[in-house]
Scaffold this active site. Structure first.
Site, mmCIF file in Angstrom:
data_model
loop_
_atom_site.group_PDB
_atom_site.id
_atom_site.type_symbol
_atom_site.label_atom_id
_atom_site.label_comp_id
_atom_site.label_asym_id
_atom_site.label_seq_id
_atom_site.Cartn_x
_atom_site.Cartn_y
_atom_site.Cartn_z
ATOM 1 N N TYR A 263 26.783 71.767 8.446
ATOM 2 C CA TYR A 263 27.092 70.292 9.171
ATOM 3 C C TYR A 263 25.607 69.644 9.245
ATOM 4 C CZ TYR A 263 31.501 72.596 10.178
ATOM 5 O OH TYR A 263 32.831 73.024 10.189
ATOM 6 N N ASP B 278 48.702 89.995 23.614
ATOM 7 C CA ASP B 278 48.146 88.945 22.430
ATOM 8 C C ASP B 278 49.240 88.200 21.712
ATOM 9 O OD1 ASP B 278 45.091 88.754 20.811
ATOM 10 O OD2 ASP B 278 46.984 87.834 20.170
ATOM 11 N N LYS C 72 37.760 75.080 28.229
ATOM 12 C CA LYS C 72 37.314 76.280 28.551
ATOM 13 C C LYS C 72 36.699 75.771 30.091
ATOM 14 C CE LYS C 72 36.951 79.769 27.263
ATOM 15 N NZ LYS C 72 37.751 81.183 27.298
ATOM 16 N N ARG D 206 29.634 67.717 12.451
ATOM 17 C CA ARG D 206 30.957 67.699 13.355
ATOM 18 C C ARG D 206 30.872 66.575 14.305
ATOM 19 N NH1 ARG D 206 30.708 73.441 16.696
ATOM 20 N NH2 ARG D 206 32.006 74.254 14.819
ATOM 21 N N TYR E 23 37.455 71.848 22.878
ATOM 22 C CA TYR E 23 37.618 73.259 23.275
ATOM 23 C C TYR E 23 36.784 73.540 24.726
ATOM 24 C CZ TYR E 23 35.539 77.900 23.168
ATOM 25 O OH TYR E 23 35.099 79.255 23.744
ATOM 26 N N THR F 163 32.366 80.388 28.126
ATOM 27 C CA THR F 163 31.497 80.138 26.854
ATOM 28 C C THR F 163 30.326 79.532 27.580
ATOM 29 O OG1 THR F 163 31.340 79.085 24.964
ATOM 30 C CG2 THR F 163 33.100 78.433 26.545
ATOM 31 N N ASP F 164 29.039 79.512 26.730
ATOM 32 C CA ASP F 164 27.815 78.546 27.362
ATOM 33 C C ASP F 164 28.305 76.990 26.818
ATOM 34 O OD1 ASP F 164 27.794 78.671 24.481
ATOM 35 O OD2 ASP F 164 25.859 79.364 24.487
ATOM 36 N N GLU F 165 29.242 76.898 26.097
ATOM 37 C CA GLU F 165 29.504 75.343 25.807
ATOM 38 C C GLU F 165 30.055 74.582 26.937
ATOM 39 O OE1 GLU F 165 31.615 74.719 22.351
ATOM 40 O OE2 GLU F 165 30.843 76.422 21.091
ATOM 41 N N ASN G 271 20.864 76.574 12.722
ATOM 42 C CA ASN G 271 21.984 76.808 11.719
ATOM 43 C C ASN G 271 21.345 77.334 10.287
ATOM 44 O OD1 ASN G 271 23.770 76.862 14.010
ATOM 45 N ND2 ASN G 271 24.426 74.801 13.236
HETATM 46 P P1 NAD Z 1 39.626 84.526 18.792
HETATM 47 O O1 NAD Z 1 39.952 82.986 18.511
HETATM 48 O O2 NAD Z 1 39.104 85.202 17.579
HETATM 49 O O3 NAD Z 1 40.717 85.337 19.223
HETATM 50 C C1 NAD Z 1 41.927 84.848 20.196
HETATM 51 C C2 NAD Z 1 42.817 85.807 20.573
HETATM 52 O O4 NAD Z 1 43.731 85.290 21.665
HETATM 53 C C3 NAD Z 1 43.512 85.797 19.245
HETATM 54 O O5 NAD Z 1 43.922 87.226 19.117
HETATM 55 C C4 NAD Z 1 44.983 85.241 19.688
HETATM 56 O O6 NAD Z 1 46.009 85.618 19.038
HETATM 57 C C5 NAD Z 1 44.891 85.080 21.179
HETATM 58 N N1 NAD Z 1 45.807 84.201 21.738
HETATM 59 C C6 NAD Z 1 45.523 82.902 21.543
HETATM 60 N N2 NAD Z 1 46.418 82.116 22.361
HETATM 61 C C7 NAD Z 1 47.275 82.839 22.893
HETATM 62 C C8 NAD Z 1 48.152 82.824 24.021
HETATM 63 N N3 NAD Z 1 48.694 81.834 24.095
HETATM 64 N N4 NAD Z 1 48.645 84.246 24.658
HETATM 65 C C9 NAD Z 1 48.124 85.264 24.156
HETATM 66 N N5 NAD Z 1 47.169 85.470 23.127
HETATM 67 C C10 NAD Z 1 46.657 84.360 22.722
HETATM 68 O O7 NAD Z 1 38.535 84.555 20.185
HETATM 69 P P2 NAD Z 1 37.158 85.216 20.243
HETATM 70 O O8 NAD Z 1 36.176 84.647 19.448
HETATM 71 O O9 NAD Z 1 37.546 86.709 20.305
HETATM 72 O O10 NAD Z 1 36.989 84.829 21.807
HETATM 73 C C11 NAD Z 1 37.604 85.396 22.985
HETATM 74 C C12 NAD Z 1 37.155 84.807 24.158
HETATM 75 O O11 NAD Z 1 35.492 84.645 24.497
HETATM 76 C C13 NAD Z 1 37.522 83.284 24.172
HETATM 77 O O12 NAD Z 1 37.972 83.192 25.625
HETATM 78 C C14 NAD Z 1 36.338 82.467 24.080
HETATM 79 O O13 NAD Z 1 36.392 81.331 24.622
HETATM 80 C C15 NAD Z 1 35.185 83.441 24.611
HETATM 81 N N6 NAD Z 1 34.005 83.110 23.875
HETATM 82 C C16 NAD Z 1 33.888 83.388 22.464
HETATM 83 C C17 NAD Z 1 32.589 83.388 21.866
HETATM 84 C C18 NAD Z 1 32.464 83.477 20.593
HETATM 85 O O14 NAD Z 1 31.331 83.343 19.900
HETATM 86 N N7 NAD Z 1 33.416 83.902 19.819
HETATM 87 C C19 NAD Z 1 31.593 83.373 22.784
HETATM 88 C C20 NAD Z 1 31.606 82.861 24.145
HETATM 89 C C21 NAD Z 1 32.790 83.137 24.603
HETATM 90 O O1 DAU Z 2 28.700 79.251 21.914
HETATM 91 C C1 DAU Z 2 30.027 80.008 22.111
HETATM 92 C C2 DAU Z 2 30.898 79.321 21.516
HETATM 93 O O2 DAU Z 2 30.514 79.825 19.959
HETATM 94 C C3 DAU Z 2 31.928 79.993 21.471
HETATM 95 O O3 DAU Z 2 32.685 79.679 22.803
HETATM 96 C C4 DAU Z 2 33.225 79.374 20.468
HETATM 97 O O4 DAU Z 2 34.527 80.030 20.585
HETATM 98 C C5 DAU Z 2 32.838 79.813 19.006
HETATM 99 O O5 DAU Z 2 33.583 79.437 18.129
HETATM 100 C C6 DAU Z 2 31.338 79.276 18.989
HETATM 101 O O6 DAU Z 2 31.216 77.685 18.846
HETATM 102 P P1 DAU Z 2 30.372 76.915 17.687
HETATM 103 O O7 DAU Z 2 30.936 75.733 17.598
HETATM 104 O O8 DAU Z 2 28.899 77.231 18.042
HETATM 105 O O9 DAU Z 2 30.558 78.260 16.467
HETATM 106 P P2 DAU Z 2 30.792 77.871 15.100
HETATM 107 O O10 DAU Z 2 30.446 79.306 14.340
HETATM 108 O O11 DAU Z 2 31.970 77.322 14.669
HETATM 109 O O12 DAU Z 2 29.391 76.975 14.581
HETATM 110 C C7 DAU Z 2 28.277 77.530 14.844
HETATM 111 C C8 DAU Z 2 27.354 76.545 14.415
HETATM 112 O O13 DAU Z 2 27.330 76.579 12.895
HETATM 113 C C9 DAU Z 2 27.620 74.945 15.030
HETATM 114 O O14 DAU Z 2 26.309 74.255 15.233
HETATM 115 C C10 DAU Z 2 28.310 74.486 13.791
HETATM 116 C C11 DAU Z 2 27.639 74.953 12.595
HETATM 117 N N1 DAU Z 2 28.683 75.161 11.279
HETATM 118 C C12 DAU Z 2 29.823 75.754 11.644
HETATM 119 C C13 DAU Z 2 30.618 75.992 10.418
HETATM 120 C C14 DAU Z 2 31.907 76.541 10.627
HETATM 121 C C15 DAU Z 2 28.230 74.713 10.161
HETATM 122 O O15 DAU Z 2 27.172 73.956 10.043
HETATM 123 N N2 DAU Z 2 29.152 74.781 9.201
HETATM 124 C C16 DAU Z 2 30.483 75.301 9.229
HETATM 125 O O16 DAU Z 2 31.151 75.443 7.965
#
Ligand code: NAD
Ligand code: DAU
Length: 354
Positions: A215, A31, A162, A289, A158, A132-134, A257
């Site tokens: 948002y 990491d 992905k 957004r 983003y 991700t589903d996005e 949301n």
């Molecule tokens: P996060 O942002 O919390 O963590 C990302 C980690 O990757 C961090 O620890 C960061 O230091 C590390 N990192 C970033 N750039 C790097 C690099 N160049 N080399 C090595 N390490 C690096 O992310 P998360 O929410 O835990 O998501 C993890 C994975 O799951 C991602 O690939 C994301 O696309 C995917 N994902 C996330 C969600 C979600 O809801 N959070 C949902 C679906 C998929």
């Molecule tokens: O769907 C999976 C994804 O979910 C992952 O791949 C991403 O890494 C993760 O960040 C997340 O993306 P979203 O954009 O859906 O998550 P976020 O928490 O940023 O936002 C969730 C929803 O809430 C989105 O519709 C935007 C809204 N939002 C978010 C923030 C930060 C607000 O309304 N206000 C806010 O301040």
């Protein structure tokens, strides 16, 4: 051992902690510790010889080659990424670097290592890409949920980065035979979630008496999954997934949301009532957004049918655990809101929410 990338982030650290409660197979955790990486998440593993932490960049081919040669992992679970949609709008370059170039580098290093293995090890090797589903884009209100055969229509920097990484992973299987697996998951929530994302941001701001920025009209829909259920799905896909396949992972739990924000406020009212009244008084609608996807929904029937995975938590039980965790971990919450975090909050929301 297995090589986990991004294991100091939200899902990666939950995955490493869960892995080591289920198995004694060591984890090599690579990491870069960007703003999103947090070694506090892994504090309970201090001194545990099953966890080897390396601070380094997945774009550093020499480092990744050395790690493969020294540790000979039997599998890679690739979480490392830039993950916040709003940050990708402000500055997409880092998303291309880590998510596209980084995944490419990792695939090439994995391919070189895998090619050198004896037949049995080669057959057993796995590269699991966490996505991700996005990548599927946005849904209308009455559209069916995303399934694995849907076309990719990413809408944010983003999700485009992905999607690009998913395509690379697919191509490395079809062209070179690398044994890959891909998971496309919906929105996670739970412990160690960095408070730039919706649910932890709402908890942290509410406790500090700050506005809760929603948002637009707040009617955008996401499908929420408790992080430990995602970790269990990844373990299942790694162990039993069919090579070359993709698996959608979701909570069967679509919610707008605004409903999420009110659910968080309701739990806080119950668990830590505020003398000035319900936390929902802090809800503030702010500018939407750009390019905001209206709805995501996951059809997780393939992983259920093939691997028998279903979420263990309901949204009610998972959210309660999450809010409880944030209340019980005030030191983590305080430390995570460092200078870089405050800078981001002021960039994204302006000073009132900072
Ligand atoms: P996060 O942002 O919390 O963590 C990302 C980690 O990757 C961090 O620890 C960061 O230091 C590390 N990192 C970033 N750039 C790097 C690099 N160049 N080399 C090595 N390490 C690096 O992310 P998360 O929410 O835990 O998501 C993890 C994975 O799951 C991602 O690939 C994301 O696309 C995917 N994902 C996330 C969600 C979600 O809801 N959070 C949902 C679906 C998929
Ligand atoms: O769907 C999976 C994804 O979910 C992952 O791949 C991403 O890494 C993760 O960040 C997340 O993306 P979203 O954009 O859906 O998550 P976020 O928490 O940023 O936002 C969730 C929803 O809430 C989105 O519709 C935007 C809204 N939002 C978010 C923030 C930060 C607000 O309304 N206000 C806010 O301040």
């Amino acid at each position: 051992m297995i090589l986990v990338t991004g294991g100091a982030g939200f899902i990666g650290s939950n995955f490493v902690l869960d892995w080591l409660t289920q198995s004694d197979e060591p984890v090599l955790n690579l990491d870069a510790l960007t703003y999103a990486g947090n070694t506090d998440n892994l504090a309970s593993l201090a001194g545990d010889p099953r966890h080897v932490f390396v601070r380094g960049d997945i774009c550093d081919r020499a480092l990744v080659d050395r790690l493969f040669a020294e540790h000979r992992p039997r599998a890679v679970v690739h979480f490392a990424a830039e993950t916040h949609v709003d940050r990708s709008i402000h500055g997409p370059a880092e998303f291309i670097r880590t998510n596209v170039q980084g995944t490419f580098t990792l695939l090439e290093a994995a391919r070189a290592h895998w090619s050198s293995l004896a037949a049995a090890e080669k057959a057993a090797f796995r590269f699991l890409h966490v996505s991700t589903d996005e990548v599927y884009g946005t849904l209308g209100r009455d559209d069916p949920a995303f399934c694995e055969s849907d076309t990719y229509e990413p809408n944010s920097p983003y999700s485009a980065s992905k999607a690009a990484s998913d395509h690379l992973v697919r191509a490395w299987h079809h062209t070179y035979g690398l044994p890959v697996l891909t998971t496309n998951c919906s929105n996670n929530y739970g412990p160690f979630h960095f408070p730039e994302k919706l649910i932890p941001l709402m908890i942290v701001n509410a406790l500090a008496g700050k506005p809760l920025p929603v948002y637009g009209d707040g009617q955008q829909v996401r499908d929420w999954l408790y992080v430990k259920d995602h970790c269990a799905a990844i373990r299942g896909v790694l162990a039993r997934g069919r090579v070359g396949e993709t698996y959608n992972v979701g909570g069967w739990n679509e919610k707008p949301n605004l409903e999420i924000v009110h659910a968080v406020c309701g739990l806080l009212d119950e668990l830590k009532a505020h003398p000035e009244g319900p936390y929902a008084r802090l809800v503030t609608h702010v500018a939407d957004r750009p390019g905001h996807d209206r709805r995501y929904a996951i059809d997780a029937s393939k992983i259920e049918r093939e691997l028998g995975w279903r979420p263990a938590e309901t949204f009610e039980s998972g959210l309660r655990k999450t809010v409880r965790w944030y209340l019980d971990n005030a030191v983590w919450v305080e430390r995570v809101q460092n200078g870089a975090y405050r800078e981001w909050v002021s960039t994204q929301y302006g000073s009132p929410a900072a």
